[in-house]
Write a protein that holds these residues in place. Structure first.
Motif, PDB file in Angstrom:
ATOM      1  N   GLY A   4     -31.417  -9.812 -20.844  1.00  0.00           N
ATOM      2  CA  GLY A   4     -30.089 -10.365 -20.597  1.00  0.00           C
ATOM      3  C   GLY A   4     -30.136 -11.535 -19.618  1.00  0.00           C
ATOM      4  N   GLY A   5     -29.221 -12.457 -19.799  1.00  0.00           N
ATOM      5  CA  GLY A   5     -29.003 -13.512 -18.814  1.00  0.00           C
ATOM      6  C   GLY A   5     -30.116 -14.526 -18.680  1.00  0.00           C
ATOM      7  N   VAL A   6     -30.883 -14.759 -19.739  1.00  0.00           N
ATOM      8  CA  VAL A   6     -32.015 -15.694 -19.639  1.00  0.00           C
ATOM      9  C   VAL A   6     -31.657 -17.113 -20.097  1.00  0.00           C
ATOM     10  CG1 VAL A   6     -33.769 -13.891 -19.875  1.00  0.00           C
ATOM     11  CG2 VAL A   6     -32.902 -15.041 -21.933  1.00  0.00           C
ATOM     12  N   GLY A   7     -30.428 -17.285 -20.607  1.00  0.00           N
ATOM     13  CA  GLY A   7     -30.020 -18.625 -21.044  1.00  0.00           C
ATOM     14  C   GLY A   7     -29.927 -18.787 -22.559  1.00  0.00           C
ATOM     15  N   LYS A   8     -29.829 -17.687 -23.289  1.00  0.00           N
ATOM     16  CA  LYS A   8     -29.677 -17.774 -24.757  1.00  0.00           C
ATOM     17  C   LYS A   8     -28.413 -18.540 -25.129  1.00  0.00           C
ATOM     18  CE  LYS A   8     -29.783 -13.228 -25.182  1.00  0.00           C
ATOM     19  NZ  LYS A   8     -30.307 -12.818 -23.874  1.00  0.00           N
ATOM     20  N   THR A   9     -27.287 -18.088 -24.581  1.00  0.00           N
ATOM     21  CA  THR A   9     -26.007 -18.688 -24.972  1.00  0.00           C
ATOM     22  C   THR A   9     -25.912 -20.134 -24.501  1.00  0.00           C
ATOM     23  OG1 THR A   9     -24.986 -16.511 -24.892  1.00  0.00           O
ATOM     24  CG2 THR A   9     -23.508 -18.413 -24.792  1.00  0.00           C
ATOM     25  N   THR A  10     -26.347 -20.379 -23.279  1.00  0.00           N
ATOM     26  CA  THR A  10     -26.317 -21.754 -22.744  1.00  0.00           C
ATOM     27  C   THR A  10     -27.148 -22.671 -23.641  1.00  0.00           C
ATOM     28  OG1 THR A  10     -26.105 -20.782 -20.548  1.00  0.00           O
ATOM     29  CG2 THR A  10     -26.739 -23.099 -20.640  1.00  0.00           C
ATOM     30  N   ASP A  45     -23.165 -12.052 -30.815  1.00  0.00           N
ATOM     31  CA  ASP A  45     -23.149 -11.218 -29.616  1.00  0.00           C
ATOM     32  C   ASP A  45     -21.719 -10.738 -29.387  1.00  0.00           C
ATOM     33  OD1 ASP A  45     -23.259 -10.050 -27.143  1.00  0.00           O
ATOM     34  OD2 ASP A  45     -24.162 -11.771 -26.114  1.00  0.00           O
ATOM     35  N   GLN A  52     -20.324  -9.836 -26.897  1.00  0.00           N
ATOM     36  CA  GLN A  52     -19.758 -10.416 -25.666  1.00  0.00           C
ATOM     37  C   GLN A  52     -18.980 -11.694 -25.969  1.00  0.00           C
ATOM     38  OE1 GLN A  52     -22.627  -9.913 -21.973  1.00  0.00           O
ATOM     39  NE2 GLN A  52     -23.883 -10.562 -23.689  1.00  0.00           N
ATOM     40  N   PRO A  78     -28.237  -9.473 -26.057  1.00  0.00           N
ATOM     41  CA  PRO A  78     -29.422  -9.058 -25.299  1.00  0.00           C
ATOM     42  C   PRO A  78     -29.908  -7.674 -25.700  1.00  0.00           C
ATOM     43  CG  PRO A  78     -27.455  -8.862 -23.949  1.00  0.00           C
ATOM     44  CD  PRO A  78     -27.007  -9.422 -25.259  1.00  0.00           C
ATOM     45  N   PRO A 102     -33.438 -27.282 -16.034  1.00  0.00           N
ATOM     46  CA  PRO A 102     -33.328 -27.034 -14.590  1.00  0.00           C
ATOM     47  C   PRO A 102     -32.181 -26.076 -14.270  1.00  0.00           C
ATOM     48  CG  PRO A 102     -32.332 -29.146 -15.139  1.00  0.00           C
ATOM     49  CD  PRO A 102     -32.943 -28.613 -16.416  1.00  0.00           C
ATOM     50  N   ARG A 103     -32.312 -25.402 -13.163  1.00  0.00           N
ATOM     51  CA  ARG A 103     -31.164 -24.616 -12.679  1.00  0.00           C
ATOM     52  C   ARG A 103     -30.170 -25.597 -12.072  1.00  0.00           C
ATOM     53  NH1 ARG A 103     -29.963 -19.520 -11.256  1.00  0.00           N
ATOM     54  NH2 ARG A 103     -32.029 -18.654 -11.589  1.00  0.00           N
ATOM     55  N   THR A 104     -28.979 -25.666 -12.634  1.00  0.00           N
ATOM     56  CA  THR A 104     -27.937 -26.504 -12.043  1.00  0.00           C
ATOM     57  C   THR A 104     -26.597 -25.780 -12.130  1.00  0.00           C
ATOM     58  OG1 THR A 104     -26.857 -27.743 -13.818  1.00  0.00           O
ATOM     59  CG2 THR A 104     -29.061 -28.478 -13.237  1.00  0.00           C
ATOM     60  N   LEU A 149     -24.334 -26.482 -15.196  1.00  0.00           N
ATOM     61  CA  LEU A 149     -24.556 -25.752 -16.448  1.00  0.00           C
ATOM     62  C   LEU A 149     -23.848 -24.402 -16.433  1.00  0.00           C
ATOM     63  CD1 LEU A 149     -28.317 -26.398 -17.373  1.00  0.00           C
ATOM     64  CD2 LEU A 149     -26.334 -26.827 -18.850  1.00  0.00           C
ATOM     65  N   SER A 150     -23.748 -23.786 -15.268  1.00  0.00           N
ATOM     66  CA  SER A 150     -23.078 -22.482 -15.205  1.00  0.00           C
ATOM     67  C   SER A 150     -21.558 -22.638 -15.148  1.00  0.00           C
ATOM     68  CB  SER A 150     -23.584 -21.671 -14.014  1.00  0.00           C
ATOM     69  OG  SER A 150     -23.273 -22.335 -12.815  1.00  0.00           O
TER      70      SER A 150
END
Ligand SMILES: Nc1ncnc2c1ncn2[C@@H]1O[C@H](COP(=O)(O)OP(=O)(O)OP(=O)(O)O)[C@@H](O)[C@H]1O
Ligand SMILES: [Mg+2]
Length: 274
Positions: A33-39, A61, A63, A149, A235-237, A240-241
């Protein structure tokens, strides 16, 4: 590869799938879960649509994060992928346009959670999605499936329907946990359901190159998937979130930011590879 504006036909001809006038189907999958699939599914879909391709984003999904992340209001959705998978509704009846020209979405609502259970006793339970999508593949250049997930029947349906898989892996400790199980399931799908499916690439997400840990994770993932890791790292930004809560892909929400640049580069790499 040529993405010149005003030349969508040329762009379509250049797509990677075996040139038979049907969409290439990409499942974005990792049971973690939460690894960036949807993004990844939302932003690569939107980026390819911006380049003139006809793209369908399929949310399997329950969700429904891809559905809301691309700007649909779940309260307005009466029929979703549940109806397609369980009630034999035509996927074209549930597909909605989005604010991005050329990008359509086949939405998911919580109803879809029921499918995971109901499918257990259903005929052709792993092939429902593949059969359902067959009728609309001529309408698109690319179909992206956002997976839940888990390695349950909805994910098996996505893997069975896919030409290629994209596996997002978050650059953090425990990143490799569960990958053995994932590759084992992909192997079973190849043996029993979809012999041609393969991993198009593994994408490192939420990457922070300033940390040794992130660099170590990249090295480990490259050892685990030799030759399969995309050169583009996401990158983590914060932007994006934030984008999904505005119902926008990053290319619209923060077009000049690092996230938009990274997803544009990833889309290009995927086109070249898949
Ligand atoms: N590169 C990034 N930088 C910062 N935040 C990110 C990035 N990618 C994703 N996120 C955020 O991390 C969270 C998980 O991402 P996402 O929903 O894409 O993962 P997922 O694999 O689809 O999750 P799930 O398994 O629940 O479906 C979300 O809040 C998302 O906005
Ligand atoms: Mg998701």
């Amino acid at each position: 590869m040529d993405f010149a504006h005003g030349a969508p036909a040329a762009v379509r001809e250049s797509r990677g799938h075996a040139g038979v006038g049907r969409a290439r189907v990409v499942a974005v999958t990792n049971q973690k879960g939460g690894v960036g699939k949807t993004t990844t599914a939302v932003n690569v879909s939107a980026e390819l649509a911006r380049r003139g391709r006809r793209v369908l984003l399929v949310d399997v999904d329950p969700q429904g994060n891809a559905t809301t992340g691309i700007g649909l209001d779940k309260a307005q959705i009466t029929r979703c992928m549940y109806d397609v998978i369980m009630k034999a509704a035509d996927v074209r009846e549930v597909v909605r346009p989005t604010s991005i020209p050329g990008l359509h979405v086949a939405p998911a609502t919580l109803n879809l959670a029921g499918a995971e259970i109901e499918l257990v006793a259903a005929l052709s339970r792993e092939l429902r999605l593949r059969n359902a999508l067959a009728g609309c593949l001529a309408d698109y250049d690319d179909v992206f499936i956002d997976c839940p997930p888990s390695l349950g029947l909805l994910t098996l349906n996505a893997m069975s329907a896919a030409d290629v898989l994209v596996v997002p892996i978050q650059a953090e400790y425990f990143a490799l946990e569960g990958l053995g199980q994932l590759t084992q399931v992909i192997g079973l799908v190849r043996e029993q359901l979809n012999p041609a499916v393969r991993i198009a690439g593994v994408v490192i997400t939420m990457f922070d190159g300033r940390t040794n840990l992130a660099m170590q994770v990249v090295a480990e993932v490259e050892r685990y998937f030799p030759g399969l890791v995309f050169a583009t790292r996401i990158p983590r930004t914060v932007r994006l979130s934030e984008a999904p809560s505005h119902g926008m892909p990053i290319a619209t929400f923060d077009p000049k930011g690092r996230g938009a640049a990274a997803y544009a580069a990833l889309a290009e790499e995927l086109l070249a590879r898949a």
